[in-house]
Design an enzyme around this catalytic site. Structure first.
Site, PDB file in Angstrom:
ATOM      1  N   CYS A 131      -1.752   3.379  -5.146  1.00 18.48           N
ATOM      2  CA  CYS A 131      -1.463   4.260  -4.015  1.00 18.48           C
ATOM      3  C   CYS A 131      -0.520   3.513  -3.086  1.00 18.48           C
ATOM      4  CB  CYS A 131      -2.747   4.643  -3.288  1.00 18.48           C
ATOM      5  SG  CYS A 131      -2.493   5.540  -1.748  1.00 18.48           S
ATOM      6  N   CYS A 154       3.063  10.456  -0.062  1.00 26.03           N
ATOM      7  CA  CYS A 154       2.621   9.763  -1.277  1.00 26.03           C
ATOM      8  C   CYS A 154       3.639   8.670  -1.564  1.00 26.03           C
ATOM      9  CB  CYS A 154       2.511  10.733  -2.444  1.00 26.03           C
ATOM     10  SG  CYS A 154       2.066   9.947  -4.020  1.00 26.03           S
TER      11      CYS A 154
END
Length: 288
Positions: free
Chosen positions: A76, A226
């Protein structure tokens, strides 16, 4: 009743509940359910998921990331920047350049510090993975998966597949605000061609060094940002001849901007902010 201390942080609006596992304990068998509970906006704290900052045998710290549906992800980008900030400010590391272990491999972080506070974090995300096996996708082939058509509602969408330690399907559109984010996103996310599901990005090229970006994240749905998706979007733009490799590209996400560069040496660099929202103690009960 069990409890743990937490810090809620965000990278461009992509928020997670961060738990310092150097100090806290959550049973391994409870992690998925705890992530789901704590992320719930109505009955928990509310977040895109939960991230554990853990001891590591191969780096100063290890990151484990859980989506808000309880599934565990391998990497992530926004989470890595927040982990870098937390690790430095809580003296888990002493240097401004250090490594972080993830399930996708080891990455290098570099933090910018002002008066003891991390204001910016740069992560070397490593090289993109472009073959079907690496993404992963069904089928065989060692060539990159570029501009392959996907039929949805009688309309053909061409997407490019990239892995930045987690899988992404990047689709170029004329206007991200009109993209079928909440309809095509979940359909492509769960398509059988992606055995581990996939993150879906819609990209609008603005000029040689800017793009607009919207994302449907696997396991979380629509999010404000993201980081790995922004990296994948820049790689896809370069593979499609829309942008130049080696240049720093500004990616405009719903939550703010990231600076991304796919270097000539092969690695992808991501630079952006990480911020603390709040701290507290979360209490939970696991039903037998």
């Amino acid at each position: 009743m069990s409890q743990f201390s937490f810090t809620k942080m965000h990278g461009l609006g992509n928020s997670y509940i961060y738990v310092n596992m150097f100090e806290e304990q959550i049973p391994e068998e409870d992690l998925a359910l705890v992530a789901e509970k704590v992320s719930n906006i109505n009955t928990g704290i509310g977040a895109d998921g939960m991230i554990l900052i853990c001891p590591s045998d191969v780096a100063p710290v290890k990151m484990r990331m859980f989506n808000n549906d309880g599934s565990e992800g391998k990497s992530c980008g926004n989470g890595l920047r927040c982990v870098a900030k937390y690790a430095y400010e809580h003296k888990l590391v002493e240097e401004t350049v250090f490594t972080i272990e993830t399930l996708a491999g080891i990455v290098t972080a570099e933090v910018t510090v002002e008066d003891g506070v991390v204001t910016l974090a740069k992560i070397d995300m490593g090289a993109p993975r472009l073959t079907r096996a690496e993404i992963p996708m069904l089928g065989e082939g060692e060539t990159p998966f570029i501009r392959e058509n996907f039929l949805y509602n009688n309309h053909r969408y061409a997407f490019t597949a990239v892995s930045m330690g987690n899988p992404h399907a990047v689709i170029f559109v004329d206007d991200v605000e009109k993209a079928p984010l909440t309809t095509l996103g979940p359909v492509l996310e769960t398509h059988e061609m992606f055995p581990e599901r996939v993150n879906v990005e819609f990209i609008e090229i603005l000029n040689d060094d800017e793009m607009n970006f919207r994302v449907w994240e696997r396991g979380s749905g629509v999010t404000q940002a993201c980081g790995t998706g922004a990296c994948a979007a820049v790689v896809a733009a370069i593979l499609n001849g829309k942008m130049e490799r080696g240049k720093e590209i500004t990616v405009h996400l719903a939550g703010g901007d990231l600076m991304i560069a796919w270097t000539e040496e092969g690695n992808v660099l991501m630079k952006g902010p990480a911020e603390v929202i709040c701290r507290g103690v979360y209490e939970y009960k696991i039903e037998a």
